[in-house]
Every structure is written in structure tokens, then in C-alpha cells.
Enzyme design. Sequence first.
Site, PDB file in Angstrom:
ATOM      1  N   LYS A   1      -3.342  -4.028  -8.735  1.00  0.00           N
ATOM      2  CA  LYS A   1      -4.809  -3.860  -8.787  1.00  0.00           C
ATOM      3  C   LYS A   1      -5.419  -4.711  -9.905  1.00  0.00           C
ATOM      4  O   LYS A   1      -6.458  -5.358  -9.713  1.00  0.00           O
ATOM      5  CB  LYS A   1      -5.178  -2.383  -8.970  1.00  0.00           C
ATOM      6  CG  LYS A   1      -4.911  -1.523  -7.735  1.00  0.00           C
ATOM      7  CD  LYS A   1      -5.701  -2.024  -6.532  1.00  0.00           C
ATOM      8  CE  LYS A   1      -5.473  -1.216  -5.282  1.00  0.00           C
ATOM      9  NZ  LYS A   1      -6.001  -1.868  -4.069  1.00  0.00           N
TER      10      LYS A   1
ATOM     11  N   ILE B   1      -2.171  -3.854  12.069  1.00  0.00           N
ATOM     12  CA  ILE B   1      -0.820  -4.390  12.263  1.00  0.00           C
ATOM     13  C   ILE B   1      -0.142  -3.630  13.407  1.00  0.00           C
ATOM     14  O   ILE B   1      -0.478  -2.458  13.637  1.00  0.00           O
ATOM     15  CB  ILE B   1       0.043  -4.304  10.972  1.00  0.00           C
ATOM     16  CG1 ILE B   1       0.013  -2.883  10.387  1.00  0.00           C
ATOM     17  CG2 ILE B   1      -0.379  -5.336   9.945  1.00  0.00           C
ATOM     18  CD1 ILE B   1       1.014  -2.659   9.275  1.00  0.00           C
TER      19      ILE B   1
ATOM     20  N   GLY C   1      -6.409   2.407   8.546  1.00  0.00           N
ATOM     21  CA  GLY C   1      -5.956   3.229   7.420  1.00  0.00           C
ATOM     22  C   GLY C   1      -6.987   4.268   6.994  1.00  0.00           C
ATOM     23  O   GLY C   1      -7.997   4.481   7.681  1.00  0.00           O
ATOM     24  N   GLN C   2      -6.737   4.891   5.841  1.00  0.00           N
ATOM     25  CA  GLN C   2      -7.567   6.020   5.380  1.00  0.00           C
ATOM     26  C   GLN C   2      -9.033   5.608   5.200  1.00  0.00           C
ATOM     27  O   GLN C   2      -9.930   6.278   5.689  1.00  0.00           O
ATOM     28  CB  GLN C   2      -7.022   6.561   4.050  1.00  0.00           C
ATOM     29  CG  GLN C   2      -7.712   7.832   3.589  1.00  0.00           C
ATOM     30  CD  GLN C   2      -7.622   8.047   2.073  1.00  0.00           C
ATOM     31  OE1 GLN C   2      -7.176   7.169   1.328  1.00  0.00           O
ATOM     32  NE2 GLN C   2      -8.048   9.203   1.628  1.00  0.00           N
TER      33      GLN C   2
ATOM     34  N   ASP D   1      -2.226  -9.312  10.235  1.00  0.00           N
ATOM     35  CA  ASP D   1      -1.283  -8.904   9.186  1.00  0.00           C
ATOM     36  C   ASP D   1      -1.657  -9.708   7.942  1.00  0.00           C
ATOM     37  O   ASP D   1      -1.654 -10.946   7.983  1.00  0.00           O
ATOM     38  CB  ASP D   1       0.137  -9.239   9.660  1.00  0.00           C
ATOM     39  CG  ASP D   1       1.197  -8.859   8.634  1.00  0.00           C
ATOM     40  OD1 ASP D   1       0.864  -8.714   7.446  1.00  0.00           O
ATOM     41  OD2 ASP D   1       2.364  -8.728   9.044  1.00  0.00           O
ATOM     42  N   ILE D   2      -1.974  -9.013   6.867  1.00  0.00           N
ATOM     43  CA  ILE D   2      -2.478  -9.704   5.668  1.00  0.00           C
ATOM     44  C   ILE D   2      -1.447 -10.664   5.075  1.00  0.00           C
ATOM     45  O   ILE D   2      -1.804 -11.575   4.329  1.00  0.00           O
ATOM     46  CB  ILE D   2      -2.980  -8.679   4.628  1.00  0.00           C
ATOM     47  CG1 ILE D   2      -3.879  -9.356   3.599  1.00  0.00           C
ATOM     48  CG2 ILE D   2      -1.801  -7.972   3.931  1.00  0.00           C
ATOM     49  CD1 ILE D   2      -4.829  -8.463   2.896  1.00  0.00           C
TER      50      ILE D   2
ATOM     51  N   GLY E   1      -6.729  -3.840   7.684  1.00  0.00           N
ATOM     52  CA  GLY E   1      -6.286  -2.472   7.384  1.00  0.00           C
ATOM     53  C   GLY E   1      -7.270  -1.456   7.949  1.00  0.00           C
ATOM     54  O   GLY E   1      -7.514  -0.402   7.365  1.00  0.00           O
TER      55      GLY E   1
ATOM     56  N   TYR F   1       1.565  -0.354  -8.445  1.00  0.00           N
ATOM     57  CA  TYR F   1       0.244  -0.239  -7.807  1.00  0.00           C
ATOM     58  C   TYR F   1      -0.831  -0.739  -8.774  1.00  0.00           C
ATOM     59  O   TYR F   1      -1.677  -1.565  -8.422  1.00  0.00           O
ATOM     60  CB  TYR F   1       0.011   1.226  -7.434  1.00  0.00           C
ATOM     61  CG  TYR F   1      -1.305   1.526  -6.763  1.00  0.00           C
ATOM     62  CD1 TYR F   1      -1.584   1.061  -5.486  1.00  0.00           C
ATOM     63  CD2 TYR F   1      -2.263   2.325  -7.396  1.00  0.00           C
ATOM     64  CE1 TYR F   1      -2.779   1.371  -4.857  1.00  0.00           C
ATOM     65  CE2 TYR F   1      -3.459   2.647  -6.779  1.00  0.00           C
ATOM     66  CZ  TYR F   1      -3.716   2.162  -5.505  1.00  0.00           C
ATOM     67  OH  TYR F   1      -4.903   2.476  -4.895  1.00  0.00           O
TER      68      TYR F   1
HETATM   69  C1  AKB Z   1      -3.637   6.851  -5.209  1.00  0.00           C
HETATM   70  O1  AKB Z   1      -3.572   8.024  -5.622  1.00  0.00           O
HETATM   71  O2  AKB Z   1      -2.694   6.055  -5.206  1.00  0.00           O
HETATM   72  C2  AKB Z   1      -4.991   6.368  -4.734  1.00  0.00           C
HETATM   73  C3  AKB Z   1      -5.793   5.770  -5.848  1.00  0.00           C
HETATM   74  C4  AKB Z   1      -6.412   6.638  -6.845  1.00  0.00           C
HETATM   75  O3  AKB Z   1      -5.938   4.600  -5.917  1.00  0.00           O
HETATM   76  N1  AKB Z   1      -5.705   7.436  -4.116  1.00  0.00           N
END
Ligand code: AKB
Length: 326
Positions: free
Chosen positions: A147, A35, A11-12, A54-55, A8, A143
Site C-alpha cells: 500500500k 479474473i 470483489g468486496q 487480470d491485473i 476486481g 499488505y
Molecule cells: C484488511 O483488514 O486487510 C482491510 C483493510 C483495513 O485494508 N479491511
Amino acid sequence: MKNVLIIGATGQIGSELTMKLRNEYPNGNIVAGYIPGAEPKGVLLESGPSEIVDITNPQQIAEAVDKYNIDTIYNLAALLSAVAEAKPQLAWKIGVGGLYNTLEVAREKNCAVFTPSSIGSFGKDTPHVKTPQDTIQRPATIYGVTKVTGEMLSDYYAKRFGVDTRSVRFPGLISYVAPPGGGTTDYAVDIYYSAVKGEKFKCPLKPGTLMDMMYMPDALRAAIEIMEADPTRLVHRNSFNIASMSFDPEVIFNKIKEYVPGFEMEYELDPLRQAIADSWPDSLDDSCARAEWDWKPEYDLDAMTVDMLTNLRKKFGIEKPADCKA
Ligand code: AKB
């Protein structure tokens, strides 16, 4: 760390972390994994090796590790919170399936692995003020679910197989280099773009929505320092709370106004992002990171604001107006 694979890398976080690692470890292979469709460009392409990784494809990870004799993998592939809600299956495939692939390669080939967690790993039942290191983690977003799963899977691989897994829980990250995409905290980046372009900012979150934020140089330093930390001091691994500043939209707006007096903001709420932000902590307690590996942020809101405004003006070739202090 000597030979490092960044998955990655365009990315940011990846685009800046890859360059920082190349500067700090000039004698190693710092490999930018990307990727198709997100190829490295410019200095990122020219300053070191890059490979398609590619992960979701374990063979590509293993081949890159063998080819460059990789000892450390930075796993930065993820969909951010708001985008992940629109594509939960893909978020799981990348966030958990991809991490599993990475950990399996690391187990077989003896690599250390960094995988960022997030303030998004907490939920509405978590204590919101000075959220402790070890506390309730019942996130309501996909998300957050990826995590928390990632934190647990990484700890499992450390205990069960001896894989050197380490992580920090990133707050919202603010940078003038690569724009973020699809996060809940991204308003705190977008607001600076509006300020330098002389546009009125439409804020998607309501006043009083407090979240932890961090300037990218501190985040990059944290990602390297945790991997270099003395393992005998680490009580925790996956994942450390880290913090530097906490603010709501009014506080960052008023800080920018100190430097850009004509700046204006109005509220245009995004219900999805507001619900996610409301479930996240107001501020984290990062005392374990400070005690176990000497974590210490360098930027506060004022220093970050001056740096962001100055560098965004440079990036867009915009002269500082006479009434602006930065
Ligand atoms: C998001 O806002 O999804 C990310 C985070 C805080 O993990 N920047």
C-alpha cells in the site's frame, strides 16, 4: 468520468462500486473486469459489459481500455492483510506489479486511476490516535508495504507523467452485500452475521483493539467523490485519510446487543490478526480530505448497525425475533 474499467469488479468493493457507477453514469460504459473463477453473476453480469482483465496481464488491461474507450480505471485488485501474510509474493505481484501495469496503460492511454490505500499503510511507529495525513508509514505487513509503495508509485506517475492518480486510505469496510475475505477488520462484518443467525460470536481480537471502520455506502461515495473532485483544490493525492467511526470489539458488541438483546460473544484470539491490528492506528485524522474535497461520512455506528441487521435479515429470509429492535 464516463467510461470506467473496474479491475476486481467481483470483489468486496468492486461488486457494489460497479453497480453504483452504472446507476450514476447510465450513459457510459462501466466495465466489470474480472479474473476466471470470479465471474460476475446476476445483476452485475446483466446490467453492463464485463471483460476478463487480470491485473498481472498488461495486455488485457490495454485491450479493455481500447475496446471501451476507458477514461478512468478503478484498480481494486488486492489480497487483504491476513491472506497477504500467507502469500507475500502473490500480494506483491498483484498489489505492486498490477498497479505498475495499470499505471503504464493509464500513461499511454491517458486514463485517470483510483487505487485504494488502507489504514494498513501505517505501522507501529505511526502516531495511533488521530493519525495525521502526513506521518510515519513503516508498516510491518506485506499488505502495508504494497500500500505504501502504491501510494508513492501513484504520486510518482502523477508528478512525472501527469497521470491523474487519486486514492483514499480505507478503514475496515462493513457491508451486507459481498463478504470480505482475509482482512484484519473483517470481524466487524462477521459479528453481524452471527447476530442475525442467532449464533454466539467468536471474536478474534481482544477487547480494547481500536480500529477505524466505515459503512460501505460511505466508502463507495468516497471512491467516486475523490475521482470527481476539482484537481486544483487537491494538495494531496495518494492517499487521503478518510474516517467515520472507530470502535473496539466491546463497543460494536454492546451496540448490537442494544438491538439483539440475547446476542453473545466470546474471545478466541487469532495471534496474526491481533498483531496486525495492534500495529494499525486507533483512529485517523481526515481533516485534509474534508478541506480539499469536502469529504463527510453519513453513517455512524448506530445507523450502520440498524441497516446491517435489517438487510442481513432480508438477505437470509430471517424474521426479526419479537425481542429484537432491528
Ligand atoms: C484488511 O483488514 O486487510 C482491510 C483493510 C483495513 O485494508 N479491511
